[in-house]
Design a protein around this motif. Structure first.
Motif, PDB file in Angstrom:
ATOM      1  N   VAL A 250      63.815  65.277  -1.719  1.00  0.00           N
ATOM      2  CA  VAL A 250      64.391  63.966  -1.392  1.00  0.00           C
ATOM      3  C   VAL A 250      65.234  64.058  -0.127  1.00  0.00           C
ATOM      4  O   VAL A 250      65.059  63.265   0.802  1.00  0.00           O
ATOM      5  N   VAL A 251      66.128  65.042  -0.040  1.00  0.00           N
ATOM      6  CA  VAL A 251      66.975  65.147   1.156  1.00  0.00           C
ATOM      7  C   VAL A 251      66.150  65.529   2.379  1.00  0.00           C
ATOM      8  O   VAL A 251      66.464  65.111   3.495  1.00  0.00           O
ATOM      9  N   LYS A 252      65.098  66.292   2.170  1.00  0.00           N
ATOM     10  CA  LYS A 252      64.195  66.640   3.270  1.00  0.00           C
ATOM     11  C   LYS A 252      63.528  65.385   3.836  1.00  0.00           C
ATOM     12  O   LYS A 252      63.391  65.237   5.051  1.00  0.00           O
ATOM     13  N   LYS A 253      63.145  64.464   2.970  1.00  0.00           N
ATOM     14  CA  LYS A 253      62.515  63.212   3.389  1.00  0.00           C
ATOM     15  C   LYS A 253      63.438  62.432   4.331  1.00  0.00           C
ATOM     16  O   LYS A 253      62.989  61.780   5.264  1.00  0.00           O
ATOM     17  N   TYR A 254      64.746  62.517   4.085  1.00  0.00           N
ATOM     18  CA  TYR A 254      65.726  61.818   4.917  1.00  0.00           C
ATOM     19  C   TYR A 254      66.247  62.682   6.055  1.00  0.00           C
ATOM     20  O   TYR A 254      67.234  62.348   6.697  1.00  0.00           O
ATOM     21  N   LYS A 255      65.575  63.817   6.288  1.00  0.00           N
ATOM     22  CA  LYS A 255      65.842  64.704   7.423  1.00  0.00           C
ATOM     23  C   LYS A 255      67.249  65.308   7.421  1.00  0.00           C
ATOM     24  O   LYS A 255      67.880  65.462   8.475  1.00  0.00           O
ATOM     25  N   PHE A 256      67.731  65.670   6.233  1.00  0.00           N
ATOM     26  CA  PHE A 256      69.013  66.344   6.119  1.00  0.00           C
ATOM     27  C   PHE A 256      68.832  67.849   6.205  1.00  0.00           C
ATOM     28  O   PHE A 256      67.829  68.392   5.740  1.00  0.00           O
ATOM     29  N   THR A 257      69.807  68.519   6.796  1.00  0.00           N
ATOM     30  CA  THR A 257      69.932  69.960   6.697  1.00  0.00           C
ATOM     31  C   THR A 257      70.913  70.205   5.554  1.00  0.00           C
ATOM     32  O   THR A 257      71.978  69.589   5.491  1.00  0.00           O
TER      33      THR A 257
ATOM     34  N   GLU B 289      59.619  56.087  -2.654  1.00  0.00           N
ATOM     35  CA  GLU B 289      59.390  56.378  -1.239  1.00  0.00           C
ATOM     36  C   GLU B 289      59.053  57.857  -1.031  1.00  0.00           C
ATOM     37  O   GLU B 289      58.196  58.206  -0.224  1.00  0.00           O
ATOM     38  N   VAL B 290      59.732  58.720  -1.764  1.00  0.00           N
ATOM     39  CA  VAL B 290      59.539  60.166  -1.592  1.00  0.00           C
ATOM     40  C   VAL B 290      58.319  60.672  -2.361  1.00  0.00           C
ATOM     41  O   VAL B 290      57.524  61.441  -1.828  1.00  0.00           O
ATOM     42  N   PHE B 291      58.157  60.244  -3.612  1.00  0.00           N
ATOM     43  CA  PHE B 291      57.146  60.825  -4.491  1.00  0.00           C
ATOM     44  C   PHE B 291      55.979  59.900  -4.828  1.00  0.00           C
ATOM     45  O   PHE B 291      55.049  60.320  -5.511  1.00  0.00           O
ATOM     46  N   GLY B 292      56.036  58.648  -4.403  1.00  0.00           N
ATOM     47  CA  GLY B 292      55.008  57.700  -4.815  1.00  0.00           C
ATOM     48  C   GLY B 292      55.261  57.265  -6.249  1.00  0.00           C
ATOM     49  O   GLY B 292      56.376  57.326  -6.747  1.00  0.00           O
TER      50      GLY B 292
ATOM     51  N   GLU C 169      76.088  63.335  -2.553  1.00  0.00           N
ATOM     52  CA  GLU C 169      76.241  63.176  -1.102  1.00  0.00           C
ATOM     53  C   GLU C 169      75.127  62.296  -0.537  1.00  0.00           C
ATOM     54  O   GLU C 169      75.366  61.462   0.331  1.00  0.00           O
ATOM     55  N   LEU C 170      73.913  62.467  -1.038  1.00  0.00           N
ATOM     56  CA  LEU C 170      72.813  61.598  -0.630  1.00  0.00           C
ATOM     57  C   LEU C 170      73.133  60.145  -0.974  1.00  0.00           C
ATOM     58  O   LEU C 170      72.805  59.235  -0.219  1.00  0.00           O
ATOM     59  N   GLY C 171      73.801  59.935  -2.092  1.00  0.00           N
ATOM     60  CA  GLY C 171      74.208  58.589  -2.497  1.00  0.00           C
ATOM     61  C   GLY C 171      75.107  57.928  -1.469  1.00  0.00           C
ATOM     62  O   GLY C 171      74.982  56.725  -1.207  1.00  0.00           O
ATOM     63  N   HIS C 172      76.009  58.701  -0.877  1.00  0.00           N
ATOM     64  CA  HIS C 172      76.846  58.140   0.197  1.00  0.00           C
ATOM     65  C   HIS C 172      75.951  57.625   1.324  1.00  0.00           C
ATOM     66  O   HIS C 172      76.161  56.536   1.844  1.00  0.00           O
TER      67      HIS C 172
END
Length: 184
Positions: free
Chosen positions: A40-47, A25-28, A97-100
C-alpha cells in the motif's frame, strides 16, 4: 485505562469507505488478509525506514513535494517507524502514518510532518487516524465476516481474539478495540 473520544458512526463510515477505496486502488477487488501494508505505501511512492526513536515515539511521516531528498533518503515521501517495535505494532504505525497522508495531506503541496506517540488521551485527529489504521489493516467487511465465521459458542472469546490477531497480523488489543468499533 486510555480514554478515547468515540467517533461518530458517520465518521467511522466515512473512514471505512476511504480505506476501502485505497485497498481497491492498490489490490483491485481481491483483497487478501493480512493486508500487505508495504504494498500500500509503495503504491503511494513512500520510502519506509526503521528509525531509532525514543520508546514513546512510534513513528513519523514527512511529505515535501518540493524536495527530492528527506533526511538523506532520495524521496519526497518518508515514513519512519520505531525500529524497536514488534511487527504488529510496526504494521499499525505504518498504517497510521499513511492515514495522515490519505486523510489530511494527499491533495496538499505544502510540507507536512506528523508523528505518532504512545501517550494516553489522544486528540480527535489522532483518534481518527488510529481508526483509519485499524480499518485498513482490518477492513470492516472482512473483519466482520471472519469474526462471525469463527464466533461459535464453543469458542473461547480470548481464543477468538488471538486467532483474529494472528490472521490480521495485529495485536490482540487492536482486535479487541476493532470488535468494539464495528459493534460486534
Amino acid at each position: 485505562m486510555e480514554t478515547k473520544k468515540e467517533l461518530s458512526q458517520e465518521k467511522k463510515d466515512s473512514i471505512d469507505l476511504k480505506t476501502k477505496e485505497v485497498l481497491t486502488e492498490v489490490f483491485g477487488e481481491e483483497i487478501v488478509i493480512p493486508i500487505d501494508i508495504l504494498e500500500v505505501v509503495k503504491k503511494y511512492k513512500f520510502t519506509l525506514v526503521n528509525a531509532l526513536l525514543d520508546e514513546n515515539d512510534d513513528g513519523f511521516i514527512i511529505v515535501d513535494n518540493g524536495k527530492k531528498n528527506i533526511l538523506g533518503f532520495e524521496t519526497n515521501k518518508l515514513i519512519g517507524v520505531n525500529s524497536s517495535k514488534t511487527l504488529p505494532w510496526k504494521r499499525f504505525i505504518i498504517a497510521h502514518e499513511l492515514g495522515h497522508y490519505i486523510l489530511e495531506y494527499k491533495n496538499s503541496n505544502k510540507l507536512q510532518f506528523a508523528h505518532r506517540d504512545h501517550r494516553k488521551g489522544k486528540n480527535e485527529r489522532e483518534n481518527d487516524i488510529d481508526y483509519f489504521a485499524a480499518s485498513i489493516l482490518m477492513p470492516k467487511d472482512k473483519f466482520i465476516d471472519m469474526y462471525n465465521t469463527f464466533n461459535k459458542p464453543i469458542i473461547n472469546k480470548n481464543l477468538l481474539v488471538n486467532f483474529l490477531a494472528t490472521q490480521f497480523q495485529v495485536t490482540t488489543k487492536m482486535v479487541t478495540r476493532r470488535i468494539e468499533e464495528v459493534g460486534l
